[in-house]
Design a protein around this motif. Structure first.
Motif, PDB file in Angstrom:
ATOM      1  N   ILE A  91       0.862  -1.178   0.000  1.00  0.00           N
ATOM      2  CA  ILE A  91       0.000   0.000   0.000  1.00  0.00           C
ATOM      3  C   ILE A  91       0.900   1.230   0.000  1.00  0.00           C
ATOM      4  N   PRO A  92       0.797   2.082  -1.011  1.00  0.00           N
ATOM      5  CA  PRO A  92       1.673   3.261  -1.083  1.00  0.00           C
ATOM      6  C   PRO A  92       1.485   4.185   0.123  1.00  0.00           C
ATOM      7  N   LEU A 118      -9.072   0.494  11.849  1.00  0.00           N
ATOM      8  CA  LEU A 118     -10.185   0.057  12.695  1.00  0.00           C
ATOM      9  C   LEU A 118     -10.068   0.620  14.106  1.00  0.00           C
ATOM     10  N   ASN A 119      -8.858   0.698  14.610  1.00  0.00           N
ATOM     11  CA  ASN A 119      -8.653   1.227  15.968  1.00  0.00           C
ATOM     12  C   ASN A 119      -8.837   2.736  16.047  1.00  0.00           C
ATOM     13  N   ALA A 129      -4.659  -9.490   1.096  1.00  0.00           N
ATOM     14  CA  ALA A 129      -4.291  -8.106   1.399  1.00  0.00           C
ATOM     15  C   ALA A 129      -4.302  -7.864   2.906  1.00  0.00           C
ATOM     16  N   TYR A 130      -5.321  -8.391   3.572  1.00  0.00           N
ATOM     17  CA  TYR A 130      -5.407  -8.203   5.024  1.00  0.00           C
ATOM     18  C   TYR A 130      -4.237  -8.887   5.730  1.00  0.00           C
ATOM     19  N   GLU A 131      -3.900 -10.100   5.293  1.00  0.00           N
ATOM     20  CA  GLU A 131      -2.798 -10.824   5.930  1.00  0.00           C
ATOM     21  C   GLU A 131      -1.471 -10.098   5.724  1.00  0.00           C
ATOM     22  N   LYS A 163      -1.916  -6.399   7.782  1.00  0.00           N
ATOM     23  CA  LYS A 163      -2.782  -6.468   8.961  1.00  0.00           C
ATOM     24  C   LYS A 163      -2.601  -5.248   9.868  1.00  0.00           C
ATOM     25  N   LYS A 164      -1.370  -4.828  10.061  1.00  0.00           N
ATOM     26  CA  LYS A 164      -1.095  -3.673  10.923  1.00  0.00           C
ATOM     27  C   LYS A 164      -1.764  -2.418  10.365  1.00  0.00           C
ATOM     28  N   TYR A 165      -1.716  -2.249   9.052  1.00  0.00           N
ATOM     29  CA  TYR A 165      -2.316  -1.087   8.386  1.00  0.00           C
ATOM     30  C   TYR A 165      -3.827  -1.059   8.611  1.00  0.00           C
TER      31      TYR A 165
END
Length: 346
Positions: free
Chosen positions: A204-205, A342-343, A330-332, A335-337
């Motif tokens: 993800i840029p 969400l947080n 993509a999520y895996e 995941k941190k991104y």
């Protein structure tokens, strides 16, 4: 002795002996939603069956169960209906039936199973959490029900057997149908989930962050996301390797497409949202978490057209629903991104 016949015989006895002692555990069928359906893969006794139930609650306080049994080896299928009613003291009884094959026990097994699964749930509903295993002891073996209370129908993912390890009974497909769409139930086929090797990498840029308002809530998104209006609310979308890699929204409980009754418990609201989006869901991937400001679930669903698994996250706030959907790979990879997004919901 054929293990299926043994299970059928004992199960039939259990259904009509335990029913008579149900008053202590009495409850009706209202834990199953109007139009809720579920299909199970049944490998008991060396057989292979696809067994489905579609439930409608009628105006005369009866529960109509449309049932389908498919022999996956011979491809023979049988459809029939049975009607249940809670008698005085909470005991369910069959008050009507149409087409139940009395001379084909492998196909009519659906009726006995439905009663047994209802009884098992009625006796244990207060014990069931998000990852609960409960024993159902028989004279010479033990069945173990593996529950998650957000799952469809009877709330179990699968039933295992300590003596017959291949006698597996597993949730395969579920959702909700309207009365006018009930015929779709008879066309459903077993869902096949093959979790292959994850695609390598997903980048993800870097992009500047911004706070985006979603009604009374906000979230921090970077400029890879494009925000648009949909159904009277906002939806944020991101496309990097495709036109739509991910989608994010925060919608009020009363919004079109959400429309959750305030009479439901928070858990039943979340279960309702899961049922509505459960088509081709791999229920073995369901995870539930109590987070700081709400109850959340995540699950993987299979996209038939792209042959890719999608990751879906649903969180229930006091007055809104947070939803994120993206490719599983993509999520895996990021995941941190995604968790940071969400947080950041306020």
């Amino acid at each position: 002795m054929n293990s299926f016949k043994k299970i059928f015989t004992l199960t039939a006895v259990l259904a009509f002996t335990l029913v008579s002692s149900l008053s202590v555990f009495a409850r009706n069928f209202d834990y199953i939603q109007q139009g809720e359906y579920a299909y199970y893969l049944d490998y008991r006794g060396g057989n292979a069956f696809y067994r489905g139930y579609l439930v409608f609650h009628m105006d005369d306080n009866t529960t109509q169960v449309i049932s389908r049994a498919v022999d996956l080896k011979s491809k023979k299928s049988m459809n029939y209906v049975f009607v249940l009613k809670e008698e005085q003291g909470g005991m369910p009884s069959i008050v009507n039936e149409k087409g139940v094959p009395g001379d084909s026990p492998l196909f009519s097994q659906n009726v006995v199973d439905f009663l047994n699964f209802h009884i098992m749930y009625a006796q244990n509903d207060t014990k069931i959490g998000y990852n609960t295993s409960l024993n159902d002891d028989w004279p010479d073996y033990t069945q173990v029900y593996h529950y998650n209370k957000l799952l469809p129908m009877f709330r179990f993912l699968y039933i295992s057997n300590d003596k017959y390890p291949m006698a597996d009974y597993r949730l395969n497909r579920a959702g909700v149908l309207s009365a006018k769409d009930y015929k779709a139930f008879f066309k459903m086929q077993p869902a096949v989930f093959k979790h292959g090797k994850q695609k390598a990498g997903y980048s993800i840029p870097d992009a500047a962050e911004q706070t985006v308002e979603f009604g009374s809530h906000s979230v921090i998104l970077d400029q890879n996301w494009k925000v648009s209006s949909a159904n009277g609310g906002k939806v944020a979308s991101m496309g990097i390797v495709s036109d739509l890699d991910a989608q994010f929204s925060v919608k009020p409980l009363s919004a079109k497409g959400v429309d959750l009754s305030s009479q439901l418990t928070k858990e039943e609201m979340l279960r309702t949202l899961l049922l509505r989006s459960a088509d081709n869901a791999d229920f073995s991937t369901l995870k539930v978490s109590n987070e700081d400001n709400g109850l959340a679930l995540s699950i993987e669903t299979f996209d038939e057209s792209s042959k890719v698994f999608n990751f879906s996250y649903i969180k229930l706030l006091d007055d809104a629903v947070v939803n994120l959907t993206t490719f599983d790979f993509a999520y895996e990879a990021q995941k941190k991104y995604f968790k940071k997004i969400l947080n950041s919901v306020k």
